[in-house]
Design a protein around this motif. Structure first.
Motif, short mmCIF file in Angstrom:
data_model
loop_
_atom_site.label_atom_id
_atom_site.label_comp_id
_atom_site.label_asym_id
_atom_site.label_seq_id
_atom_site.Cartn_x
_atom_site.Cartn_y
_atom_site.Cartn_z
N CYS A 1 2.94 43.37 10.18
CA CYS A 1 3.35 43.47 9.28
C CYS A 1 3.40 41.86 8.58
O CYS A 1 4.20 41.57 7.35
N HIS B 1 7.56 48.26 8.68
CA HIS B 1 8.14 47.41 10.24
C HIS B 1 7.95 48.73 11.43
O HIS B 1 8.14 49.61 10.95
N HIS C 1 4.75 38.69 12.15
CA HIS C 1 4.96 39.34 12.22
C HIS C 1 5.97 39.52 14.02
O HIS C 1 6.84 39.65 14.71
N CYS D 1 9.59 43.40 16.66
CA CYS D 1 8.52 44.07 15.25
C CYS D 1 7.55 44.67 16.12
O CYS D 1 6.91 43.57 16.55
N MET E 1 9.64 38.29 15.16
CA MET E 1 9.93 39.30 14.53
C MET E 1 11.04 40.15 16.05
O MET E 1 10.95 40.90 15.72
CU1 CUA Z 1 7.66 43.37 11.11
CU2 CUA Z 1 5.97 43.35 12.40
#
Ligand code: CUA
Length: 334
Positions: A207, A168, A211, A203, A214
């Motif tokens: 991920c 991340h 994602h 983030c 996040m």
């Molecule tokens: Cu955790 Cu993108």
């Protein structure tokens, strides 16, 4: 003529993203401030180079060769001039590249400079939320929360970035540049907010499915307010006082919730999902996906997969009457 307002709008539109609680061009901390200065230096130098190149191009397109000039004839004076010009431009390019590298290095050194922050917080990336652990020499003063990092304003805070699953990246554009959370490794970051406020982070490394959902909030407040927040977070969950909340507590402890979540001061000690000891005091749910309201909390419990498909929170069966009580219980965990 009609198109002009549209054109102006299109030009101005990208700039509307430059202010606010998540902007690398509206900075309120030394880390992001250094990066912003670096950005403007690069932009200034590179824009100047581009404009000069375009001017030279236009000028050369407008110069005409003498008519009937012999294309094979050589002009030694013109050749010397050409060699001189190219040589000067190569030298200028080298100077510019070296200078920009120097700036970049100097500012990066400032970013990496590790002062000993008074406060150390471990931030672990999870699919798809942030686990936040406040460390302290006294074990009784450590605690865990999620998706919200409160810090005292004007003080450097040391963040230890880790990950429990995939890579991340922790990025709060208004306060600090991005640094990756890498499994099996710890990256240290120094975070400081110079102005009180709420800053949003995101983030910044793909991920997985959620994602984009996040997010993380950094809440910078005066030292005294921060200390009272910390003391409140260190405390165990207050026991349910009224009947509705007592019923909700029962629902919680007889449902699969306790497999994944912790509520300090109770027997719920799951480590898979966010710590819920003071979930009622947080501003958002599901890592910045929803505002923390009664309705959203109920919706999240009833069908998390609809709100955040792929998240680890499973569907559980809760009767409507139980749901109301459960929400009251969780809401009361301030
Ligand atoms: Cu955790 Cu993108």
């Amino acid at each position: 003529m009609r198109l002009r307002p549209v054109g102006i709008l299109l030009l101005v539109f990208p700039l509307t993203g430059c202010n606010g609680w998540q902007s690398a061009l509206d900075t309120h901390g030394p880390g992001a401030g250094s990066l912003e200065t670096l950005f403007w230096i690069f932009l200034g130098v590179l824009a100047t180079v581009w404009i000069l190149t375009m001017l030279a191009l236009v000028a050369s397109l407008r110069t005409r060769r003498r008519p009937h000039a012999d294309p094979l004839s050589e002009d030694p004076a013109a050749n010397r001039q050409m060699t001189g010009t190219v040589g000067a431009l190569v030298a200028a390019t080298a100077v510019i590249v070296l200078a920009l590298t120097g700036f970049s290095y100097a500012y990066q050194k400032r970013l990496m400079g590790e002062q000993d922050g008074t406060l150390t917080i471990k931030v672990t990336g999870q699919q798809w939320w942030w686990q936040v652990e406040y460390e302290d020499p006294q074990p009784s003063r450590t605690f865990t929360t999620a998706n919200e990092i409160h810090i005292p304003v004007g003080e450097p805070v040391r963040l230890k970035l880790e990950s429990s699953d995939v890579i991340h990246s922790f990025w709060v554009p208004s306060l600090i540049g991005k640094t990756d959370n890498i499994p099996g490794r710890q990256n240290v970051l120094e975070l400081q907010a110079d102005r009180e406020g709420i800053y949003r982070g995101q983030c910044a490394e793909f991920c997985g499915w959620q994602h984009a959902h996040m997010g993380v909030l950094i809440i910078a407040k005066p030292k005294a307010e921060f200390e009272s927040w910390r003391n409140q977070q260190i405390a165990s969950a207050s026991p349910a006082s009224d009947d509705e909340r007592k019923r909700g507590e029962q629902v919680f402890f007889t449902s699969p919730c306790i497999m994944c979540h912790s509520i300090r001061g109770t027997s719920a000690g799951g480590k898979v999902g966010p710590d819920l000891t003071h979930v009622g005091s947080r501003l958002t749910l599901a890592a910045g996906t929803l505002q923390n309201t009664r309705g959203n909390l109920a919706a999240w419990i009833v069908d998390p997969q609809r709100i955040k498909p792929g998240a680890n929170m499973p569907l559980i069966q809760v009767e409507p009457r139980d749901l109301n009580a459960l929400v009251s219980y969780l809401e009361g965990l301030k």
